[in-house]
Design an enzyme around this catalytic site. Structure first.
Site, short mmCIF file in Angstrom:
data_model
loop_
_atom_site.label_atom_id
_atom_site.label_comp_id
_atom_site.label_asym_id
_atom_site.label_seq_id
_atom_site.Cartn_x
_atom_site.Cartn_y
_atom_site.Cartn_z
N GLU A 173 0.80 -1.24 0.00
CA GLU A 173 0.00 0.00 0.00
C GLU A 173 0.83 1.28 0.00
OE1 GLU A 173 -2.75 -0.31 3.28
OE2 GLU A 173 -3.86 -1.94 2.32
N ASN A 198 2.27 -5.17 -3.19
CA ASN A 198 0.86 -5.46 -2.95
C ASN A 198 0.08 -4.17 -2.69
OD1 ASN A 198 -1.10 -7.67 -2.41
ND2 ASN A 198 -1.16 -6.85 -0.32
N HIS A 221 -10.34 -5.92 -2.72
CA HIS A 221 -11.45 -5.70 -1.79
C HIS A 221 -12.53 -4.92 -2.54
CE1 HIS A 221 -9.11 -7.12 1.58
NE2 HIS A 221 -8.15 -6.26 1.31
N GLU A 239 -6.16 -10.66 -1.48
CA GLU A 239 -7.02 -10.43 -0.29
C GLU A 239 -8.48 -10.34 -0.70
OE1 GLU A 239 -5.63 -7.07 2.00
OE2 GLU A 239 -3.53 -7.61 1.73
N ASP A 268 -12.22 -10.12 -1.32
CA ASP A 268 -13.56 -10.19 -0.74
C ASP A 268 -14.46 -9.26 -1.53
OD1 ASP A 268 -12.76 -7.70 0.44
OD2 ASP A 268 -12.48 -8.61 2.41
C1 XIL Z 1 -6.71 -6.22 8.03
C2 XIL Z 1 -7.08 -7.38 8.93
O1 XIL Z 1 -7.96 -8.22 8.22
C3 XIL Z 1 -7.72 -6.87 10.20
O2 XIL Z 1 -7.92 -7.94 11.13
C4 XIL Z 1 -6.85 -5.79 10.85
O3 XIL Z 1 -7.54 -5.24 11.95
C5 XIL Z 1 -6.51 -4.70 9.85
O4 XIL Z 1 -5.90 -5.28 8.71
N1 XIL Z 1 -5.19 -4.55 3.46
C6 XIL Z 1 -4.21 -5.38 3.95
C7 XIL Z 1 -4.51 -6.27 5.11
O5 XIL Z 1 -3.13 -5.47 3.37
O6 XIL Z 1 -3.39 -6.47 5.93
C8 XIL Z 1 -5.65 -5.74 5.93
O7 XIL Z 1 -5.98 -6.71 6.93
C9 XIL Z 1 -6.85 -5.43 5.06
C10 XIL Z 1 -6.50 -4.37 4.05
#
Ligand code: XIL
Length: 302
Positions: free
Chosen positions: A127, A169, A206, A235, A237
């Protein structure tokens, strides 16, 4: 095949899941995770605050629990993440300049060395680009140590674990026409042209109604792959339900399968009730552990 992991393997891919170590004692959770997936990410346990709570005092117990569970159950591990502006330990949040640069590189070296040989792919940097139309780097204490902090992190990771694939990432890099996507693309292009060691780009993926799966998703994945890196969906969802959610999941799987260098897909949790998202039902299993329409769509597409 009858599971996500085995079906993905038949296509030369993996299908992964983010695991929270504290949930592994929940037998419904552990049973699904073990049955369906062949790649594991630690949801929080390998982040900077977890692994180096005090400067130069490393803590690998929580990460080891997940890595050992994965390896004991025949799964590989994605390392998440070595350098990030978020979830830094307090001591690092208060640091800046050359001392922060050294501390960041020490962290990368020590954590990647500890897990050497056990990590399929590392999210070396997470990020680092700003949202919106600027195409700029995200302002952070790490960015303020100098624009070359990302390549320095990649070089340190390569030296520590030469066999791991090294990934950049990020999120909101799915739509090819967005400035953030273009900016990450130019960085990867620059790294490849100058021999900075980068092997893969992770797309967090996401999605929700305000940020739907873009119609040009395959174009984005293919254009990055054409730079000579692997691409991974890291990641995933998708908020929503029913057939609309299922169709979006199907589209993601089809986009990945259409790109030779798309190695695999990871969903960010097992059941809807395990999701980091405050509301919604973004995952493949409902709170009771039953397969949703989205699961059936993913399995059928694999
Ligand atoms: C999130 C986790 O799922 C949570 O449990 C935590 O509180 C915050 O982080 N991008 C990422 C992940 O790279 O590490 C994040 O994970 C979600 C967004």
């Amino acid at each position: 095949a009858s599971t996500l992991g085995a079906s993905a393997a038949e296509r030369g891919r993996y299908f992964g899941v983010a695991i929270a170590g504290s949930r592994l004692s929940d037998s419904t959770y552990a049973t699904i995770a073990n049955r369906e997936f062949n790649m594991v990410s630690a949801e929080n346990e390998m982040k900077l605050d977890a692994t180096e709570p005090n400067q130069n005092q490393f803590s690998f117990g929580a990460g080891d629990q997940i890595v050992n569970w994965a390896r004991n159950n025949g799964k590989q591990v994605r390392g998440h993440t070595l350098a990030w502006h978020s979830q830094q330990p307090g001591w690092m949040q208060r640091m800046e300049g050359s001392s922060l640069r050294s501390a960041m590189l020490n962290h990368v070296t020590r954590v990647a060395t500890y897990y050497k040989g056990k990590i399929h792919s590392w999210d070396v940097v997470n990020e680092a680009f700003a949202d919106g139309s600027s195409g700029a780097r995200r302002d952070s204490n790490l960015q303020r140590t100098g624009n070359d902090w990302i390549e320095a992190a990649f070089r340190a990771a390569r030296a520590a674990d030469p066999a791991a694939k090294l990934c950049y990432n990020d999120y909101n890099t799915d739509n090819w026409s967005h400035a953030k996507t273009q900016a990450v693309y130019r960085m990867v292009q620059d790294f490849k042209s100058r021999g900075v060691p980068i092997d893969c780009v992770g797309f967090q993926a996401h999605f929700n109604s305000g940020n739907p799966v873009p119609s040009n998703y395959h174009t984005t994945l293919q254009n990055f792959a054409s730079l000579g890196v692997d691409v991974q969906i890291t990641e995933l969802d998708i908020e929503g339900s029913g057939s609309s959610q299922a169709e979006q999941y199907r589209g993601i799987v089809q986009a990945c399968l259409a790109v030779t260098r798309c190695n695999g897909i990871t969903v960010w949790g097992v059941r809807d009730t395990d999701s980091w998202r405050a509301s919604g039902t973004p995952l493949l299993f409902n709170g009771s552990g039953q397969k949703k329409a989205a699961y059936d769509a993913v399995l059928a597409a694999l």
